[in-house]
Design a protein around this motif. Sequence first.
Motif, PDB file in Angstrom:
ATOM      1  N   THR A   7       1.040  -1.301  -0.061  1.00  0.00           N
ATOM      2  CA  THR A   7       0.028   0.095  -0.088  1.00  0.00           C
ATOM      3  C   THR A   7       0.896   1.211  -0.124  1.00  0.00           C
ATOM      4  N   TYR A   8       1.803   1.233   0.684  1.00  0.00           N
ATOM      5  CA  TYR A   8       2.625   2.606   1.105  1.00  0.00           C
ATOM      6  C   TYR A   8       3.649   2.814  -0.095  1.00  0.00           C
ATOM      7  N   ALA A   9       4.213   1.543  -0.401  1.00  0.00           N
ATOM      8  CA  ALA A   9       5.070   1.335  -1.638  1.00  0.00           C
ATOM      9  C   ALA A   9       4.606   2.319  -3.000  1.00  0.00           C
ATOM     10  N   GLU A  10       3.262   2.038  -3.069  1.00  0.00           N
ATOM     11  CA  GLU A  10       2.410   2.443  -4.207  1.00  0.00           C
ATOM     12  C   GLU A  10       1.954   3.930  -3.970  1.00  0.00           C
ATOM     13  N   GLU A  11       1.671   4.285  -2.677  1.00  0.00           N
ATOM     14  CA  GLU A  11       1.239   5.754  -2.312  1.00  0.00           C
ATOM     15  C   GLU A  11       2.684   6.603  -2.557  1.00  0.00           C
ATOM     16  N   TYR A  12       3.609   6.162  -2.135  1.00  0.00           N
ATOM     17  CA  TYR A  12       4.726   6.984  -2.082  1.00  0.00           C
ATOM     18  C   TYR A  12       5.696   6.803  -3.197  1.00  0.00           C
ATOM     19  N   GLU A  13       5.149   5.934  -4.106  1.00  0.00           N
ATOM     20  CA  GLU A  13       5.937   5.670  -5.338  1.00  0.00           C
ATOM     21  C   GLU A  13       7.202   5.177  -5.121  1.00  0.00           C
ATOM     22  N   ASN A  49       9.908   2.005  -5.180  1.00  0.00           N
ATOM     23  CA  ASN A  49      10.203   0.585  -5.836  1.00  0.00           C
ATOM     24  C   ASN A  49      10.860  -0.383  -4.744  1.00  0.00           C
ATOM     25  N   ILE A  50      10.048  -0.860  -3.646  1.00  0.00           N
ATOM     26  CA  ILE A  50      10.441  -1.532  -2.707  1.00  0.00           C
ATOM     27  C   ILE A  50       9.681  -2.979  -2.732  1.00  0.00           C
ATOM     28  N   LYS A  51      10.634  -3.914  -3.109  1.00  0.00           N
ATOM     29  CA  LYS A  51      10.029  -5.264  -3.332  1.00  0.00           C
ATOM     30  C   LYS A  51       9.514  -6.124  -2.041  1.00  0.00           C
ATOM     31  N   ARG A  52      10.203  -6.320  -0.907  1.00  0.00           N
ATOM     32  CA  ARG A  52       9.851  -6.940  -0.099  1.00  0.00           C
ATOM     33  C   ARG A  52      10.494  -6.615   1.525  1.00  0.00           C
ATOM     34  N   ILE A  53      10.538  -7.680   2.521  1.00  0.00           N
ATOM     35  CA  ILE A  53      11.031  -7.142   3.576  1.00  0.00           C
ATOM     36  C   ILE A  53      12.042  -8.219   3.781  1.00  0.00           C
ATOM     37  N   SER A  54      13.283  -7.927   4.187  1.00  0.00           N
ATOM     38  CA  SER A  54      14.360  -9.073   4.447  1.00  0.00           C
ATOM     39  C   SER A  54      13.793 -10.238   5.667  1.00  0.00           C
ATOM     40  N   THR A  55      14.527 -11.004   5.514  1.00  0.00           N
ATOM     41  CA  THR A  55      14.269 -12.048   6.539  1.00  0.00           C
ATOM     42  C   THR A  55      14.686 -11.683   8.029  1.00  0.00           C
ATOM     43  N   PRO A  56      15.804 -11.083   8.352  1.00  0.00           N
ATOM     44  CA  PRO A  56      16.159 -10.492   9.513  1.00  0.00           C
ATOM     45  C   PRO A  56      14.953  -9.305   9.924  1.00  0.00           C
ATOM     46  N   LEU A 103       9.265   4.947   3.958  1.00  0.00           N
ATOM     47  CA  LEU A 103       9.667   6.362   3.601  1.00  0.00           C
ATOM     48  C   LEU A 103      11.210   6.688   3.844  1.00  0.00           C
ATOM     49  N   VAL A 104      11.737   5.784   4.932  1.00  0.00           N
ATOM     50  CA  VAL A 104      13.264   5.921   4.997  1.00  0.00           C
ATOM     51  C   VAL A 104      13.975   5.064   4.016  1.00  0.00           C
ATOM     52  N   CYS A 105      13.354   3.949   3.562  1.00  0.00           N
ATOM     53  CA  CYS A 105      14.236   2.895   2.883  1.00  0.00           C
ATOM     54  C   CYS A 105      14.566   3.393   1.499  1.00  0.00           C
ATOM     55  N   ASP A 106      15.928   3.386   1.107  1.00  0.00           N
ATOM     56  CA  ASP A 106      16.451   3.801  -0.266  1.00  0.00           C
ATOM     57  C   ASP A 106      16.903   2.682  -0.953  1.00  0.00           C
ATOM     58  N   GLU A 107      16.495   1.623  -0.579  1.00  0.00           N
ATOM     59  CA  GLU A 107      16.900   0.086  -1.462  1.00  0.00           C
ATOM     60  C   GLU A 107      15.431  -0.379  -1.732  1.00  0.00           C
ATOM     61  N   GLN A 108      15.494  -1.702  -2.281  1.00  0.00           N
ATOM     62  CA  GLN A 108      14.444  -2.529  -2.914  1.00  0.00           C
ATOM     63  C   GLN A 108      13.854  -3.341  -1.682  1.00  0.00           C
ATOM     64  N   VAL A 109      14.646  -3.182  -0.576  1.00  0.00           N
ATOM     65  CA  VAL A 109      14.322  -4.386   0.577  1.00  0.00           C
ATOM     66  C   VAL A 109      14.429  -3.497   1.550  1.00  0.00           C
ATOM     67  N   ARG A 132      15.047  -3.467   5.336  1.00  0.00           N
ATOM     68  CA  ARG A 132      16.128  -4.124   6.168  1.00  0.00           C
ATOM     69  C   ARG A 132      15.651  -3.620   7.907  1.00  0.00           C
ATOM     70  N   THR A 133      16.453  -4.367   8.729  1.00  0.00           N
ATOM     71  CA  THR A 133      16.307  -4.204  10.069  1.00  0.00           C
ATOM     72  C   THR A 133      16.525  -2.710  10.436  1.00  0.00           C
ATOM     73  N   TYR A 134      17.588  -2.062   9.833  1.00  0.00           N
ATOM     74  CA  TYR A 134      18.026  -0.596  10.274  1.00  0.00           C
ATOM     75  C   TYR A 134      16.947   0.447   9.631  1.00  0.00           C
ATOM     76  N   HIS A 135      16.023  -0.086   8.886  1.00  0.00           N
ATOM     77  CA  HIS A 135      14.972   0.722   8.473  1.00  0.00           C
ATOM     78  C   HIS A 135      13.695   0.765   9.155  1.00  0.00           C
ATOM     79  N   LEU A 136      13.738   0.148  10.367  1.00  0.00           N
ATOM     80  CA  LEU A 136      12.567  -0.417  11.166  1.00  0.00           C
ATOM     81  C   LEU A 136      12.662   0.820  12.281  1.00  0.00           C
ATOM     82  N   PRO A 137      11.618   1.402  13.044  1.00  0.00           N
ATOM     83  CA  PRO A 137      11.786   2.250  14.081  1.00  0.00           C
ATOM     84  C   PRO A 137      12.613   1.715  15.234  1.00  0.00           C
TER      85      PRO A 137
END
Length: 526
Positions: A396-402, A404-411, A437-443, A445-450
Amino acid sequence: MSVTTLQDDKLQPYMGTLQSIVSELGSQKPFQSTLKSLLQTLSENHNFRRPHIVIFDPETRTLKLTLAHGLESEDSIEYEPGVGVTGQVFTTGTPVIVPRMKEHPAFLNKAFGRTDEELAELAFICVPIAIPGREGDAGEVIGTLSVDLPSDTAESLEGQTRFLEVVAGMVANHATYLQEEIARQNHMMAQGINGGELSDADAASANIIVASKSMKLVLNQVSQVGPSRATALLRGESGTGKELLAEAIHQASPRRDNPLIKLNCAALPSELVESELFGYQKGAFTGAVQDKKGLFELANNGTLFLDEVGELSPTAQAKVLRAIQEQEIQRLGSEKTLSVDVRLICATHRPLEELVEKGEFREDLYYRINVFPVFIPPLRERREDILPLSEHFLSTYAEEYERNIKRISTPAIDLLMQYHWPGNIRELKNCIERAVLVCDEQVIRTYHLPPSLQTAESTATDSNLSFCEAVAKFEQELLVDALKKARGNMLQAARDLRVSYRIVNYKVKKYGIDAKKFAVARGRTR
């Protein structure tokens, strides 16, 4: 049972079908949709015609044709236990093979309208669907799974039967839901209510995403109370999705085409709640320059949802009670009585029973709104829902904020699963929005979480870790993610990581990563 009795050269298609069935049974679709897809898979992957499931109805003591692939008529078809092939299989719990339908005296041909030519050319296999019992107990037979197929050798038909027994064992748990649905439909009909399962469209319209058994039970309760006019009381912590369930109840009711009006009783001062609920006449108080309809009037012939009903003032409680009992209201400043037809849904996170004991909530109102209580478990008690909800919010948010985030990493998923979520779904939603909002990759990762989710171990910043150990942790995360994306292909993973195959091969061996286990992965992180 085992499918090893099938010839080795024919075993692979059956294994592929079983893999598809496992995937279907593990999906988040309603159980009826899942079983329909399963029957379609049996029909398309093999030469099975008209695969169908018959379930025993304990109330009528009959077997009912419940789901079928290829059945054109929607007429209700019933079988008597012990009568015909289906009845015999149900009673004995033993599969029956009919090499040629026309030649079998017990074959009744009650469904599908088979022609004389088909009866002469087709075989029929019927296997029991049984819930496993304790050790030494054969279990309880609750229905049958049957198929038509071209007549063949006894050995071939025997192998097909063993395969269908495996399938029947896999669908047994879902079949119990069918049996419960039949019983519920009978109960609803006895009460004069036109009830039905909460449809995919209804659930989708309310954005309800569930995978846990506890929430599937909640949705079943929603489908039970929805078609009635009974007052529902949604209980649960803040952020568990009470408003979405109120929308689902409204959508499952005959009032779905009429208004659903919502009020958060805690969002307004007590003196304003009454004017919002019941409206006011011009001149009723300073500032009342014109007549205003209240929410009860606006919700006439529809549904009124009162969130945080425990926050109502004593005066408002008395007026709400009268509106429920008499279906009448009075605007503030008016002596005129207005009739209203409103279905009420209430929600609260407060312990109403304690409020009643303290005299803070009217006991008679409590019993009026507690007709059909629905308890919504907190997110920490239904962790199976965390991943599908996270993926939904990510999409939902990847589409709203345009983005290109594909998935959430396993960790990162592990971190989401370990957190206790005091804010429930609302907190999870905000967490994923921030990560997008803070992710600048396609995945993600843990450091993108609050920061509230972070731990020293998850961020590899534990004081006991050396710099090299922290780097190694990060390398392993990158490798695992790349191998998942490449389905275990190390050459493709090397291309994605923009390093040589030799380096990837070396790192995989160094960290003891089994690349082969990702060969059949279907990307559960997405």
